[in-house]
Every structure is written in C-alpha cells, then in structure tokens.
Design an enzyme around this catalytic site. Structure first.
Site, short mmCIF file in Angstrom:
data_model
loop_
_atom_site.label_atom_id
_atom_site.label_comp_id
_atom_site.label_asym_id
_atom_site.label_seq_id
_atom_site.Cartn_x
_atom_site.Cartn_y
_atom_site.Cartn_z
N HIS A 24 0.82 -1.22 0.00
CA HIS A 24 0.00 0.00 0.00
C HIS A 24 0.85 1.27 0.00
O HIS A 24 0.33 2.36 -0.25
CB HIS A 24 -1.01 0.00 1.15
CG HIS A 24 -0.45 0.30 2.51
ND1 HIS A 24 -0.21 -0.67 3.46
CD2 HIS A 24 -0.11 1.47 3.10
CE1 HIS A 24 0.25 -0.12 4.56
NE2 HIS A 24 0.32 1.18 4.36
N ASP A 54 0.18 -7.69 1.58
CA ASP A 54 0.56 -6.28 1.63
C ASP A 54 2.09 -6.13 1.62
O ASP A 54 2.66 -5.41 2.44
CB ASP A 54 -0.05 -5.59 2.85
CG ASP A 54 0.03 -4.06 2.76
OD1 ASP A 54 0.30 -3.56 1.64
OD2 ASP A 54 -0.15 -3.39 3.78
N SER A 128 4.54 2.85 7.74
CA SER A 128 4.19 1.66 6.96
C SER A 128 5.37 1.17 6.13
O SER A 128 6.02 1.95 5.43
CB SER A 128 3.02 1.95 6.03
OG SER A 128 1.83 2.08 6.75
#
Length: 267
Positions: A24, A54, A128
């Site tokens: 992402h 992911d 992230s």
C-alpha cells in the site's frame, strides 16, 4: 494520486539493492524514490507486489549497501520488547519502542492469510513498510497498520511477520507474484452449542461450514460439519488460525488434516 506524494518506510535486505516495504506504500505510484540514511536518493524499480500479504519488493541499482539481519517471527512471544524504525509524518529514521501484545492476530477477511503481530509500539502514518526489530537487532516484522479512532497512534499496531514477508519476497523475486495454498473450505468458530452436539469437550478447532465443489477438501472427502483440529501437524485452536497455515503451504503439497467427525478423530 497523480501529482500527489505518499510517504512510507522500508528496509534493505540485500547489499545489491533489494528492499522490502508494504504494497500500500507503492500501490498506483508513477515512480518510487528511495532515500537512504546516508542522504543518497535512488529511483527504485518495483519488482513485484502482493496485495494479500501487503508486501512489495523494490530494487535499486547499488552495491555494498548495509542490510538488516532477518530474524524468526515464529519465536516472538507476548511481552517481548520490540523496536520500530520509520518515517512517521515524514520524520525520517524515527525510533519507537514497545512490547508484543499478541501474536497471530486476525484482522478479518481482507487479510485473513496474515497472522499479524500486535504491539503497543507507537506507529503513525509514514511508518508503513518499516522494520520491527527484536532486542537482538533482527527484523521480525513489517509495520503495516494501526487501530485508531482519530488517525493517530493509540497503542494498537500491527506488523506482518517477517517469515511470511520473506516467503513472499522469494516468490516475487523469482516469478513476480505470490502463490498461496487453498483447501477450499469455509470455516467458523465452534460455539458451546456446536461443541455439545458434536460431543466435544471444548470449543477448540475450526468448524467446516462449506466445502467448495472440486476443491482439494472435497476431493479428500471433507464434509460440512467436520471440525478441523490440526493442519499439517499444527494444532488449530481458533478458526482464524487455519487460513495463514494453508496459505503458506505451496500449492500441490500433500498435507495431513486432522478432523473430528461425529466426535471421532479422522485424518
């Protein structure tokens, strides 16, 4: 977005420039820039991505890069100290610490194949894709999500286990996509009432609620109402534990599944 900019983190896993981050972080990007701690900047090539885990694998043209040491996420236990490094809100190379709150946390159907590491490490936007370290300095997870009501950190953070990430990395490097195993069953938790009708002493296991036609489960003779108690030697206590184990098994592999059928054990 075109004309927009997204921030994230990542870490170098090989001295010739392979980098792991979240899918992402780089999804829909026109270009990906990598900024190193020595202030060098590279344009990265996206080798492959996988939405289910992911995970994204990037490559920069460089040599003799410093690399992280990869640990074993299966050894993690609640209460252990862990450290995250990333770029929250663009604040590069920020370090935060906390403990492992839970291992094997399921976050529902979107990422049912990931048994997340839950921590209380402060994680914010921009973290992230960054590494989660144990106290030996080994990467044990990739910081991925937070549970938040206002967008900020409130002590509930989730990381992808590094064992899963490295399995995906090998597949992305060799074939640019990730394959996952599939049984072909829909499962649910066992209630006290179901346990009573099945003659079970407890609610451990995964109840088979549906069997897909033509699936490996159907071919093996699995039936609705069976209770899966172990997959390939791994005991199943909760239905959410089954999908990650199956997904990590290469398609075409033979696996023993222990079940209870009408209270009787069958393999």
């Amino acid at each position: 977005d075109r004309g927009g900019e997204s921030l994230g983190s990542g870490f170098i896993i090989s001295s010739d420039g392979y980098i792991l981050t979240n899918n992402h972080v780089v999804a829909n990007a026109d270009s990906v820039k990598v900024h190193l701690s020595d202030h060098r900047t590279f344009t990265a090539r996206v080798v492959g991505t996988d939405k289910g885990y992911d995970i994204a694998l990037l490559k920069v043209n460089a040599t003799n890069l410093p690399t992280v040491q990869i640990g074993n996420s299966n050894d993690l236990q609640p209460g252990q100290w862990v450290v995250a490094i990333g770029s929250p809100y663009g604040l590069d190379h920020s370090v935060s610490a906390g403990i492992v709150s839970y291992v094997g946390r399921s976050l529902g159907t979107d990422q049912q194949d990931v048994p997340f590491i839950q921590t209380d490490v402060p994680i914010n936007r921009g973290n992230s894709g960054g590494p989660l370290f144990n106290l030996a300095g080994q990467v044990v997870g990739i910081n991925s999500q937070i549970f938040s009501t206002d967008g900020g950190s409130n002590g509930i953070s989730f990381s992808i286990p590094i064992n899963i990430a490295m399995n995906a990395e090998q597949q992305l490097k060799t074939k640019h996509y990730v394959s996952r195993g599939m049984l072909g069953v829909g499962v649910q938790n066992i209630t006290d009432q179901i346990a009573k009708t099945q003659g079970m002493s407890g609610t451990r296991g995964a109840l088979v609620a549906q069997v897909q036609p033509g699936s490996p489960a159907e071919k093996a003779g699995m039936k609705v109402g069976d209770v899966i108690t172990a997959f390939d030697g791994h005991k199943i206590f909760d239905s959410s534990e089954l999908p990650p184990l199956v997904a990590m098994t290469s398609p075409g592999t033979a696996a023993n599944v222990d079940i209870l059928r009408n209270g009787k054990p069958v393999t």
